[in-house]
Design a protein around this motif. Structure first.
Motif, PDB file in Angstrom:
ATOM      1  N   HIS A   1      90.870   2.437  88.635  1.00 55.94           N
ATOM      2  CA  HIS A   1      92.068   1.849  89.295  1.00 55.94           C
ATOM      3  C   HIS A   1      93.044   2.959  89.804  1.00 55.94           C
ATOM      4  CE1 HIS A   1      94.921  -0.978  90.327  1.00 55.94           C
ATOM      5  NE2 HIS A   1      95.804  -0.565  89.475  1.00 55.94           N
ATOM      6  N   ARG A   2      93.089   4.182  88.845  1.00 53.71           N
ATOM      7  CA  ARG A   2      94.018   5.119  89.341  1.00 53.71           C
ATOM      8  C   ARG A   2      93.462   6.522  88.903  1.00 53.71           C
ATOM      9  NH1 ARG A   2      96.650   2.033  91.328  1.00 53.71           N
ATOM     10  NH2 ARG A   2      98.516   0.782  90.835  1.00 53.71           N
ATOM     11  N   SER A   3      93.644   7.351  89.695  1.00 55.08           N
ATOM     12  CA  SER A   3      93.008   8.785  89.657  1.00 55.08           C
ATOM     13  C   SER A   3      94.040   9.700  89.149  1.00 55.08           C
ATOM     14  CB  SER A   3      92.074   9.113  90.982  1.00 55.08           C
ATOM     15  OG  SER A   3      91.203   8.170  91.309  1.00 55.08           O
ATOM     16  N   GLY A   4      93.694  10.344  88.023  1.00 57.58           N
ATOM     17  CA  GLY A   4      94.614  11.359  87.515  1.00 57.58           C
ATOM     18  C   GLY A   4      94.380  12.579  88.181  1.00 57.58           C
ATOM     19  N   HIS A   5      95.361  13.526  88.510  1.00 54.88           N
ATOM     20  CA  HIS A   5      95.129  14.706  89.134  1.00 54.88           C
ATOM     21  C   HIS A   5      96.331  15.780  88.559  1.00 54.88           C
ATOM     22  CE1 HIS A   5      92.023  13.490  91.867  1.00 54.88           C
ATOM     23  NE2 HIS A   5      92.784  12.360  92.158  1.00 54.88           N
ATOM     24  N   THR A   6      96.087  17.101  88.899  1.00 54.08           N
ATOM     25  CA  THR A   6      96.848  17.932  88.386  1.00 54.08           C
ATOM     26  C   THR A   6      97.674  18.624  89.477  1.00 54.08           C
ATOM     27  OG1 THR A   6      95.288  19.832  88.669  1.00 54.08           O
ATOM     28  CG2 THR A   6      95.447  18.919  86.510  1.00 54.08           C
ATOM     29  N   THR A   7      97.971  17.818  90.642  1.00 55.73           N
ATOM     30  CA  THR A   7      98.732  18.288  91.886  1.00 55.73           C
ATOM     31  C   THR A   7      99.468  17.261  92.476  1.00 55.73           C
ATOM     32  OG1 THR A   7      96.877  18.012  93.192  1.00 55.73           O
ATOM     33  CG2 THR A   7      96.988  20.347  92.386  1.00 55.73           C
ATOM     34  N   THR A   8     100.270  17.559  93.061  1.00 52.59           N
ATOM     35  CA  THR A   8     101.225  16.761  93.981  1.00 52.59           C
ATOM     36  C   THR A   8     100.964  17.068  95.313  1.00 52.59           C
ATOM     37  OG1 THR A   8     103.059  16.468  92.435  1.00 52.59           O
ATOM     38  CG2 THR A   8     103.531  16.006  94.742  1.00 52.59           C
ATOM     39  N   VAL A   9     100.542  16.168  96.225  1.00 52.95           N
ATOM     40  CA  VAL A   9     100.117  16.331  97.851  1.00 52.95           C
ATOM     41  C   VAL A   9     101.223  15.177  98.741  1.00 52.95           C
ATOM     42  CG1 VAL A   9      97.970  17.149  97.151  1.00 52.95           C
ATOM     43  CG2 VAL A   9      98.254  14.663  97.726  1.00 52.95           C
ATOM     44  N   GLY A  10     101.341  15.651  99.923  1.00 55.06           N
ATOM     45  CA  GLY A  10     101.951  14.966 100.939  1.00 55.06           C
ATOM     46  C   GLY A  10     103.338  15.153 101.223  1.00 55.06           C
TER      47      GLY A  10
ATOM     48  N   VAL B   1      88.404   5.718 101.819  1.00 57.42           N
ATOM     49  CA  VAL B   1      89.040   6.882 101.803  1.00 57.42           C
ATOM     50  C   VAL B   1      90.651   6.461 101.771  1.00 57.42           C
ATOM     51  CG1 VAL B   1      89.642   8.969 103.451  1.00 57.42           C
ATOM     52  CG2 VAL B   1      87.370   7.959 103.107  1.00 57.42           C
ATOM     53  N   VAL B   2      91.688   7.410 101.219  1.00 56.31           N
ATOM     54  CA  VAL B   2      92.787   7.341 101.054  1.00 56.31           C
ATOM     55  C   VAL B   2      93.509   8.534 102.034  1.00 56.31           C
ATOM     56  CG1 VAL B   2      94.963   7.461  99.559  1.00 56.31           C
ATOM     57  CG2 VAL B   2      92.875   6.270  98.732  1.00 56.31           C
ATOM     58  N   HIS B   3      94.110   8.134 102.832  1.00 54.89           N
ATOM     59  CA  HIS B   3      94.849   9.290 103.758  1.00 54.89           C
ATOM     60  C   HIS B   3      95.636  10.124 102.978  1.00 54.89           C
ATOM     61  CE1 HIS B   3      97.009  11.416 106.665  1.00 54.89           C
ATOM     62  NE2 HIS B   3      96.044  10.904 107.823  1.00 54.89           N
ATOM     63  N   ARG B   4      96.862   9.877 102.101  1.00 56.08           N
ATOM     64  CA  ARG B   4      97.710  10.318 101.378  1.00 56.08           C
ATOM     65  C   ARG B   4      98.693  11.284 101.936  1.00 56.08           C
ATOM     66  NH1 ARG B   4      95.260  13.705  96.868  1.00 56.08           N
ATOM     67  NH2 ARG B   4      93.970  14.666  98.339  1.00 56.08           N
ATOM     68  N   ASP B   5      98.431  11.458 103.489  1.00 55.91           N
ATOM     69  CA  ASP B   5      99.446  12.265 104.087  1.00 55.91           C
ATOM     70  C   ASP B   5     100.007  11.684 105.289  1.00 55.91           C
ATOM     71  OD1 ASP B   5     101.390  14.509 104.238  1.00 55.91           O
ATOM     72  OD2 ASP B   5      99.900  15.310 105.446  1.00 55.91           O
TER      73      ASP B   5
END
Length: 550
Positions: A161-170, A129-133
């Motif tokens: 290795h990297r996950s692509g996403h369409t949002t910015t979070v944090g 799990v990545v916390h991200r915030d």
């Protein structure tokens, strides 16, 4: 500040009684509660983005570590609201501790805190799990134990290795640069640890600015100034905050080892001064009102990416153009923050509504087979404006504010009731009044109100004020239903004109309140990041009612 939805003594969730509110966030409100058996818990009412919040919670439901705030269960109340039942931490969070030490905690306290954080984060990452915030507001200190909380934005680590996403979070002060591009892995948490370490040592984050957009740009283009940090912290912060994820520590354990190699300090228990600061912060909290500032930084904004892989576990999807709420078929509140008063007076809104009817209704009359005199057209236009305005106020007073299937059905029942009455009146009129042929239009309007959720046109937090998409949907449904009704094809244009005029009037008359940003200015919900001149405007703020009657 708007009151919390639940007050002391309320029991919205069976088996738990609320004692007092703890705070608000982008996903909902958090309360301190006691179970019927006497257990103290924190209850989070998930009032926004439920699927995203619960998806993050699901990754951490069965994790057990002294360094993680425990999540006991997720239940729904009788209204369908999801509640996350969590461990209640009475100790201070790191934000409160830093507020009590504006010049920094010192090396001994910072070292202890970071070692404990690395232990908790290692457990989280080992669980996939990545916390991200990760930020001071989500880090707690109680009885000498450092705990990581708030998994609202947590995300399972993918095999890539990297996950692509369409949002910015944090939270922008602690956000790794690659997150703004929609890419991340566990090193984004390492970056946040570097920021937190810098702040614990100096009392301020490495990058500050007049706006969140300015801070974000510094993360994207600048390196932290570590010249004022003592060794080995200067090197550790620089490595943890490297803009290239591959050049950072690749695990929290590696960072922890680099932090205390051969260090003779006793880190088995917290420094006495740290406990004293934590106790002082708790007393300060008890003497003051719950702070909203700690919950205001987390933001979400869409980011355009090239051909990134999408899967069902994506963290923070904004509603797309195909979302049912965007076309008026499903209602849900959009804003959780305070809303500004409607800047347009009711008198002006009524005048504009009448003008809209005077433009649209005559077009419908021109396409009707029956010859209309201009005096009749003028009267009909005003009747349409007045009737729609009265319907708007009636809907505001009668329609339910809650989500769920039963409320959606009740909403549609209230919406179609006036048209049933009008249809019966038209059908009972003498033939010489020539109203019977127009029953097809009434059926068309009733169908539109039965299919659409008119709360989408009424809620104060809607955006934009007048949605041509929803207006067109109302006109389209009316057109089809009118055409399908017996002999209704002769009045199709008339029906479309009435439906569109009525929808516009409802949206004009219903109050429209834009969210307020951190400077007290009203802004549009779509104002997030401008790629040329980034300026993040909307923060999570105290909740306001979705409907307003004035």
């Amino acid at each position: 500040m708007p009151a919390y939805r639940y007050q002391t003594g309320d029991s919205p969730l069976d088996g738990y009684t609320i004692q007092h509110a703890l705070g608000r966030g982008g996903f909902g409100e958090v309360y301190f509660a006691i179970s019927d058996a006497g257990r103290e818990v924190a209850l989070k009412a998930v009032q926004n983005y439920e699927d995203i919040e619960l998806r993050g919670i699901s990754h951490c439901m069965n994790l057990k570590s002294q360094h993680l705030v425990m999540i006991f269960d997720v239940k729904k109340d009788h209204e369908g609201t999801a509640w996350v039942i969590m461990e209640y931490v009475a100790g201070a969070n790191l934000r409160e501790i830093l507020d009590e030490a504006p010049s920094g905690l010192g090396t001994e306290q910072a070292t202890y805190f970071l070692r404990e954080l690395c232990s908790g984060l290692s457990y989280l990452h080992d669980a996939g799990v990545v916390h991200r915030d990760l930020k001071p507001n989500n880090i707690f200190f109680e009885d000498g134990v450092v705990k990581i909380g708030d998994y609202s934005l947590s995300k399972a680590i993918t095999t890539s290795h990297r996950s692509g996403h369409t949002t910015t979070v944090g939270s922008v002060h602690y956000m790794a640069p690659e997150i703004s591009r929609g890419q991340y892995d566990k090193t984004v948490d390492i970056y946040a640890l570097g920021v937190i370490l810098f702040e614990m040592l100096t009392g301020a984050p490495p990058f500050e600015g007049d706006s969140m957009g300015e801070v974000l740009m510094k993360h994207l283009s600048s390196d932290p100034d570590v010249s004022g940090l003592p060794a080995p912290f200067d090197r550790i912060v620089a490595k943890a905050m490297n803009r290239d994820p591959d050049q950072r520590y690749q695990s929290a354990s590696e960072m922890k080892r680099d932090l205390t190699p051969g260090n003779t300090l006793d880190h088995s228990r917290p420094p006495a001064t740290l406990s004293m600061i934590g106790e002082r912060a708790v007393r300060q909290r008890a003497d003051s009102k719950p702070s909203e500032a700690a919950l205001a930084e987390t933001f979400v904004t869409p980011v355009a990416l090239r051909d990134t892989h999408q899967d069902e576990s994506l963290p923070f999807e904004r509603p797309s153009g195909s979302d049912l709420s965007s076309v008026g078929l499903r209602w849900r509140p959009n804003q959780t923050g305070p809303l500004a008063k409607d800047s347009t007076s009711i008198g002006v809104r009524l005048l504009i509504a009448a003008a809209a009817c005077l433009m649209l209704v005559p077009l419908g009359c021109m396409g009707d087979l029956k010859p209309w005199f201009w005096g009749d057209v003028f009267t009909l236009s005003l009747v349409c404006a007045a009737g729609s305005s009265i319907a708007c106020w009636g809907y505001l007073a009668a329609m339910p504010h809650g989500s769920g299937l039963l409320n959606a059905i009740l909403t549609r029942g209230i919406a179609v009731a006036p048209f049933i009455v009008i249809g019966i009146l038209f059908d009972s009129m003498p033939p010489h009044m020539e109203l019977n042929p127009y029953i097809s239009i009434v059926v068309g309007l009733m169908t539109a109100h039965a299919i659409m959720d008119y709360r989408c046109l009424l809620s104060a937090d809607r955006y934009p004020r007048i949605s041509m998409t929803k207006t067109g949907m109302a006109g389209g449904i009316t057109m089809i239903a009118t055409a399908l009704y017996d002999e209704g094809e002769d009045h199709i244009l008339f029906g479309i004109a009435i439906a569109c005029a009525s929808s516009i009037v409802i949206q004009l008359v219903a109050p429209h309140r834009r969210p307020i940003n951190s400077t007290g200015q009203a802004v549009n919900p779509s104002d997030t990041v401008d790629q040329k001149s980034p300026n993040l405007l909307v923060k999570n703020q105290p909740a306001s009612p979705a409907f307003a009657k004035s």
